[in-house]
Design a protein around this motif. Sequence first.
Motif, PDB file in Angstrom:
ATOM      1  N   ILE A  81      16.087 -14.546  -2.207  1.00  0.00           N
ATOM      2  CA  ILE A  81      14.954 -14.084  -3.006  1.00  0.00           C
ATOM      3  C   ILE A  81      15.022 -12.552  -3.103  1.00  0.00           C
ATOM      4  O   ILE A  81      15.752 -11.907  -2.365  1.00  0.00           O
ATOM      5  N   HIS A  82      14.272 -12.030  -4.028  1.00  0.00           N
ATOM      6  CA  HIS A  82      14.421 -10.643  -4.488  1.00  0.00           C
ATOM      7  C   HIS A  82      14.347  -9.602  -3.374  1.00  0.00           C
ATOM      8  O   HIS A  82      15.066  -8.609  -3.398  1.00  0.00           O
ATOM      9  N   HIS A  83      13.474  -9.819  -2.399  1.00  0.00           N
ATOM     10  CA  HIS A  83      13.331  -8.806  -1.342  1.00  0.00           C
ATOM     11  C   HIS A  83      12.717  -9.382  -0.068  1.00  0.00           C
ATOM     12  O   HIS A  83      12.001 -10.380  -0.111  1.00  0.00           O
ATOM     13  N   ASN A  84      13.012  -8.732   1.050  1.00  0.00           N
ATOM     14  CA  ASN A  84      12.362  -9.013   2.337  1.00  0.00           C
ATOM     15  C   ASN A  84      11.476  -7.863   2.783  1.00  0.00           C
ATOM     16  O   ASN A  84      10.697  -7.991   3.728  1.00  0.00           O
ATOM     17  N   LEU A  85      11.676  -6.702   2.135  1.00  0.00           N
ATOM     18  CA  LEU A  85      10.914  -5.512   2.533  1.00  0.00           C
ATOM     19  C   LEU A  85      10.699  -4.672   1.286  1.00  0.00           C
ATOM     20  O   LEU A  85      11.634  -4.444   0.508  1.00  0.00           O
ATOM     21  N   VAL A  86       9.456  -4.246   1.090  1.00  0.00           N
ATOM     22  CA  VAL A  86       9.124  -3.327   0.008  1.00  0.00           C
ATOM     23  C   VAL A  86       8.652  -2.026   0.643  1.00  0.00           C
ATOM     24  O   VAL A  86       7.752  -2.042   1.494  1.00  0.00           O
ATOM     25  N   LEU A  87       9.271  -0.925   0.262  1.00  0.00           N
ATOM     26  CA  LEU A  87       8.797   0.404   0.668  1.00  0.00           C
ATOM     27  C   LEU A  87       8.063   0.983  -0.526  1.00  0.00           C
ATOM     28  O   LEU A  87       8.653   1.129  -1.604  1.00  0.00           O
ATOM     29  N   ARG A  88       6.784   1.279  -0.347  1.00  0.00           N
ATOM     30  CA  ARG A  88       6.003   1.828  -1.457  1.00  0.00           C
ATOM     31  C   ARG A  88       5.444   3.180  -1.024  1.00  0.00           C
ATOM     32  O   ARG A  88       4.859   3.295   0.051  1.00  0.00           O
ATOM     33  N   LYS A  89       5.643   4.177  -1.859  1.00  0.00           N
ATOM     34  CA  LYS A  89       5.186   5.528  -1.539  1.00  0.00           C
ATOM     35  C   LYS A  89       3.659   5.581  -1.579  1.00  0.00           C
ATOM     36  O   LYS A  89       3.042   5.052  -2.508  1.00  0.00           O
ATOM     37  N   GLY A  90       3.061   6.202  -0.567  1.00  0.00           N
ATOM     38  CA  GLY A  90       1.601   6.288  -0.535  1.00  0.00           C
ATOM     39  C   GLY A  90       1.142   7.366   0.429  1.00  0.00           C
ATOM     40  O   GLY A  90       1.944   7.924   1.181  1.00  0.00           O
ATOM     41  N   PRO A  91      -0.154   7.651   0.424  1.00  0.00           N
ATOM     42  CA  PRO A  91      -0.666   8.770   1.214  1.00  0.00           C
ATOM     43  C   PRO A  91      -0.799   8.478   2.711  1.00  0.00           C
ATOM     44  O   PRO A  91      -0.762   9.393   3.529  1.00  0.00           O
ATOM     45  N   VAL A  92      -0.977   7.197   3.085  1.00  0.00           N
ATOM     46  CA  VAL A  92      -1.193   6.846   4.491  1.00  0.00           C
ATOM     47  C   VAL A  92      -0.204   5.755   4.874  1.00  0.00           C
ATOM     48  O   VAL A  92      -0.151   4.710   4.217  1.00  0.00           O
ATOM     49  N   ALA A  93       0.569   6.000   5.925  1.00  0.00           N
ATOM     50  CA  ALA A  93       1.524   4.981   6.389  1.00  0.00           C
ATOM     51  C   ALA A  93       0.755   3.761   6.870  1.00  0.00           C
ATOM     52  O   ALA A  93      -0.120   3.874   7.736  1.00  0.00           O
ATOM     53  N   ALA A  94       1.055   2.611   6.290  1.00  0.00           N
ATOM     54  CA  ALA A  94       0.288   1.397   6.604  1.00  0.00           C
ATOM     55  C   ALA A  94       1.026   0.187   6.050  1.00  0.00           C
ATOM     56  O   ALA A  94       2.065   0.317   5.403  1.00  0.00           O
ATOM     57  N   VAL A  95       0.445  -0.989   6.314  1.00  0.00           N
ATOM     58  CA  VAL A  95       0.996  -2.234   5.777  1.00  0.00           C
ATOM     59  C   VAL A  95       0.091  -2.738   4.668  1.00  0.00           C
ATOM     60  O   VAL A  95      -1.112  -2.910   4.870  1.00  0.00           O
TER      61      VAL A  95
END
Length: 386
Positions: A81-95
């Motif tokens: 499948i397309h991905h196991n992890l998405v890294l998304r840029k944002g202001p606060v490190a979180a899930v």
Amino acid sequence: MTTPITPGSPEPVVTSDDPIRSSSPIPTPKAAPPDILRCAYMELVVTDLKRSRDFYVDVLNLVVTEEDEETVYLRTLEEFIHHNLVLRKGPVAAVAAFSYRVRTPEDLDKAVAFYTELGCRVERRAEGWNKGIGESVRVEDPLGFPYEFFHDVEHVERLAWHYELYTPGALVRLDHFNQVTPDVPRAVAYMEDLGFRVTEDIQDEAGTVYAAWMRRKPTVHDTAMTGGDGPRMHHVAFATHEKHNILSICDKLGALRRSDAIERGPGRHGVSNAFYLYLRDPDGHRVEVYTQDYYTGDPDNPVVTWDVHDNQRRDWWGNPVVPSWYTEASLVLDLDGKPKPVVARTDSSEMEVTIGADGFSYTRKGDEPEEMPSWKQGEYKLGHQL
Ligand SMILES: [Fe+2]
């Protein structure tokens, strides 16, 4: 007196007939739960996309399926499948999401009914909202975690046979999530309603539950509930094929002068029997590399309960757990992208009862405390170190 060591007798207690019970359970919905196949991916918000990409791609060698200025979609070598992890840029490190694949598209309707009856916030998200994923259902679950369910996916090439792409520390599958929550029995009751089963847990003689490992796929777990201040994300774990892959990652981090990314391990877990290594990414998100747990697919798979004072439960070789591993974890986001408030655990803390001022641990049950070598006591009691 020293208890003789019996090979093959690690002395966890089998408790299939004595399940964890909550004194304040979340009511069981009448609606049937969705049929969950497996943990599928985690969406992580990172504050510096380039630094995080460098960690996950250049150091850990995850494969980039697709990327843009804001987002990197990554997968392991055996994933289709397309991905196991998405890294998304944002202001606060979180899930932003703990995401599970469900068996059929109709299971999305079941997820909506199940969580609506629980009184949770539920959102259906149209296909295309996240690349590579069809329609999904996102919820703020009763424990405060952002859970997602999806069925339809874009298939990509399974790279399992592309040995030219393998590195000495190659990551092959997403294995599990680990969540921090204040009330583990309450979390277990809700997750059992969602169709999960307990594989192993850690308790004390008074019945306080410190952690529980729960599964859908036939491995030790898809997620674990770790007792602590929450909701927070303790770690996300990727599987590798062999122990030597984990040692290679350590060697590589040393060679890159990035050994400070290693938080704990390498070692052998008591719980799960897996070989492990814990890393921290540039935002402090904890990543485990994990291999060689066991099959759990039979309906009568025995539950294993560990004594919280058994110092081989978290490391089979008796190596100490570093305090940061107990205390630090990542924030989780609500469906608007705001960090969820963290609620303190009121039950005993595993760190305090094992390595705190009043804590104790044993190697052989029944040993007197003074039978623990003095140099080992220093490992387990805070304040004994130089
Ligand atoms: Fe883990």
